[in-house]
Scaffold this motif. Structure first.
Motif, PDB file in Angstrom:
ATOM      1  N   THR A   1      35.775  46.833  46.863  1.00 24.34           N
ATOM      2  CA  THR A   1      36.624  45.576  46.733  1.00 24.34           C
ATOM      3  C   THR A   1      37.465  45.477  47.788  1.00 24.34           C
ATOM      4  OG1 THR A   1      38.417  46.424  45.197  1.00 24.34           O
ATOM      5  CG2 THR A   1      35.930  45.600  44.172  1.00 24.34           C
TER       6      THR A   1
ATOM      7  N   LEU B   1      28.552  48.737  45.365  1.00 23.52           N
ATOM      8  CA  LEU B   1      28.773  47.494  44.772  1.00 23.52           C
ATOM      9  C   LEU B   1      29.685  46.812  45.516  1.00 23.52           C
ATOM     10  CD1 LEU B   1      28.116  45.176  42.683  1.00 23.52           C
ATOM     11  CD2 LEU B   1      29.805  46.051  41.350  1.00 23.52           C
TER      12      LEU B   1
ATOM     13  N   ARG C   1      31.830  43.232  46.280  1.00 20.52           N
ATOM     14  CA  ARG C   1      32.001  41.879  45.955  1.00 20.52           C
ATOM     15  C   ARG C   1      32.868  41.128  46.989  1.00 20.52           C
ATOM     16  NH1 ARG C   1      34.911  41.458  40.344  1.00 20.52           N
ATOM     17  NH2 ARG C   1      36.694  42.284  41.623  1.00 20.52           N
ATOM     18  N   SER C   2      32.651  39.833  47.366  1.00 22.06           N
ATOM     19  CA  SER C   2      33.377  39.061  48.347  1.00 22.06           C
ATOM     20  C   SER C   2      33.062  37.650  48.116  1.00 22.06           C
ATOM     21  CB  SER C   2      32.931  39.619  49.956  1.00 22.06           C
ATOM     22  OG  SER C   2      31.623  39.352  49.972  1.00 22.06           O
TER      23      SER C   2
ATOM     24  N   VAL D   1      25.290  43.204  46.369  1.00 24.25           N
ATOM     25  CA  VAL D   1      26.387  42.379  46.688  1.00 24.25           C
ATOM     26  C   VAL D   1      26.491  41.333  45.481  1.00 24.25           C
ATOM     27  CG1 VAL D   1      27.126  40.691  48.221  1.00 24.25           C
ATOM     28  CG2 VAL D   1      25.886  42.521  49.123  1.00 24.25           C
ATOM     29  N   VAL D   2      27.776  41.130  45.229  1.00 25.30           N
ATOM     30  CA  VAL D   2      28.224  40.249  44.241  1.00 25.30           C
ATOM     31  C   VAL D   2      29.172  39.063  44.851  1.00 25.30           C
ATOM     32  CG1 VAL D   2      29.616  39.581  41.855  1.00 25.30           C
ATOM     33  CG2 VAL D   2      28.106  41.733  42.103  1.00 25.30           C
TER      34      VAL D   2
ATOM     35  N   ALA E   1      31.583  36.341  44.427  1.00 32.97           N
ATOM     36  CA  ALA E   1      32.764  35.566  43.647  1.00 32.97           C
ATOM     37  C   ALA E   1      33.998  35.414  44.164  1.00 32.97           C
ATOM     38  CB  ALA E   1      32.656  36.578  42.392  1.00 32.97           C
TER      39      ALA E   1
ATOM     40  N   GLU F   1      35.708  42.505  34.315  1.00 34.24           N
ATOM     41  CA  GLU F   1      35.984  43.591  35.258  1.00 34.24           C
ATOM     42  C   GLU F   1      35.179  44.813  34.563  1.00 34.24           C
ATOM     43  OE1 GLU F   1      35.802  42.274  37.999  1.00 34.24           O
ATOM     44  OE2 GLU F   1      37.683  42.807  38.889  1.00 34.24           O
TER      45      GLU F   1
ATOM     46  N   LEU G   1      31.318  44.605  34.494  1.00 34.07           N
ATOM     47  CA  LEU G   1      30.788  44.773  35.778  1.00 34.07           C
ATOM     48  C   LEU G   1      30.892  46.185  36.002  1.00 34.07           C
ATOM     49  CD1 LEU G   1      29.995  43.539  38.231  1.00 34.07           C
ATOM     50  CD2 LEU G   1      32.063  43.736  39.310  1.00 34.07           C
TER      51      LEU G   1
ATOM     52  N   THR H   1      43.150  39.710  41.407  1.00 33.53           N
ATOM     53  CA  THR H   1      42.244  40.587  41.502  1.00 33.53           C
ATOM     54  C   THR H   1      42.887  41.987  40.759  1.00 33.53           C
ATOM     55  OG1 THR H   1      42.684  41.497  43.897  1.00 33.53           O
ATOM     56  CG2 THR H   1      41.075  39.876  43.541  1.00 33.53           C
TER      57      THR H   1
ATOM     58  N   LYS I   1      40.865  44.279  37.798  1.00 31.01           N
ATOM     59  CA  LYS I   1      39.769  45.636  38.079  1.00 31.01           C
ATOM     60  C   LYS I   1      40.626  47.153  38.020  1.00 31.01           C
ATOM     61  CE  LYS I   1      40.800  45.121  43.042  1.00 31.01           C
ATOM     62  NZ  LYS I   1      40.466  44.619  44.299  1.00 31.01           N
TER      63      LYS I   1
END
Length: 254
Positions: free
Chosen positions: A136, A153, A155-156, A170-171, A173, A182, A185, A204, A207
């Protein structure tokens, strides 16, 4: 209020920058917010907006010379080192007052397993041996992790560019994210280590709470140092007070 025309250039792209622009516009201050243009569909702040780089410190200095601005507030991301350095250099050349608005970093809580590193390359080395890595760090700099053989994994907000690790999901979001989301996930992808930058803020932070609750270690990249001699505040209210104070002695926060 600021000197000259009273116009303020806000170097933005963060929630703090948007809130500052909104508060200044509400007080009748003319604001130009500058966004880097790295996000395809950015959340725009109130007031005038320009999108795209200036062309380094020289380009920003030229822009400041050609546009009436009374002060500059650098409210870019804590890891936007190039823009922050360019702002400091350009304002030193042109004589424009400059403030750095930067939210505080995160603080570890009891039960956190945080492992600090200085660079993305060190973060990649720190997660060697883990089976499932949650990256992340944003889509900039993911090439540092391209050699990982673990399941990754990513995320962007926008799709990341190559190179990426060989086994990457890739997620796409945009925060804020809830702790429940979180936690789900991390469980869904069987994540056994999280990698993030010390960005700070609430958008964020969930997480970190989820990782703590699940006993998952977190590799955090430390923030880069700020240019010397530039005053620094950590809240939008403090930035507003600085703008309202106008010209005069400005002390730096080292």
């Amino acid at each position: 209020m600021v000197s000259g025309t009273g116009r303020v250039l806000v170097l933005g792209g963060t929630g703090e920058a948007r809130r500052l622009a909104g508060a200044l516009v509400a007080e009748g201050v003319e604001v130009v917010s500058s966004l880097a243009g790295r996000v395809a569909d950015p959340v725009l702040p109130p007031g005038e907006v320009r999108i795209g780089g200036f062309g380094g410190a020289a380009g920003l200095a030229a822009w400041l010379g050609a546009n009436p601005v009374g002060a500059v507030v650098d409210a870019t991301h804590p890891f936007a080192t190039t823009m922050t350095a360019s702002a400091a250099e350009a304002c030193a050349v042109t004589g424009h007052p400059l403030l750095r608005l930067q939210r505080p970093g995160w603080t570890a809580q009891p039960g956190d397993d945080w492992r600090w590193v200085d660079t993305l390359e060190e973060a990649a080395a720190a997660v060697q041996g883990f089976g499932s890595v949650f990256l992340t760090t944003g889509r900039q700099g993911l090439g540092a992790f391209a050699g990982l053989t673990a399941r990754c994994l990513v995320r962007s907000v926008d799709p990341p560019a190559s190179p990426l690790p060989g086994r990457t999901s890739v997620v796409l979001a945009r925060g804020p994210f809830s702790v429940d989301d979180e936690r789900a996930l991390l469980r869904e992808h069987a994540v056994d280590v999280v990698v993030t930058k010390d960005s700070g803020g609430h958008m964020t932070a969930a997480k970190l709470t989820a990782a703590r609750e699940l006993g998952v270690p977190v590799v955090l990249v430390r923030r880069p140092p700020l240019p010397p001699g530039v005053p620094v505040v950590v809240t939008v209210d403090d930035a507003l007070s600085w703008v309202r104070a106008g010209p005069g002695p400005r002390t730096s926060a080292d």
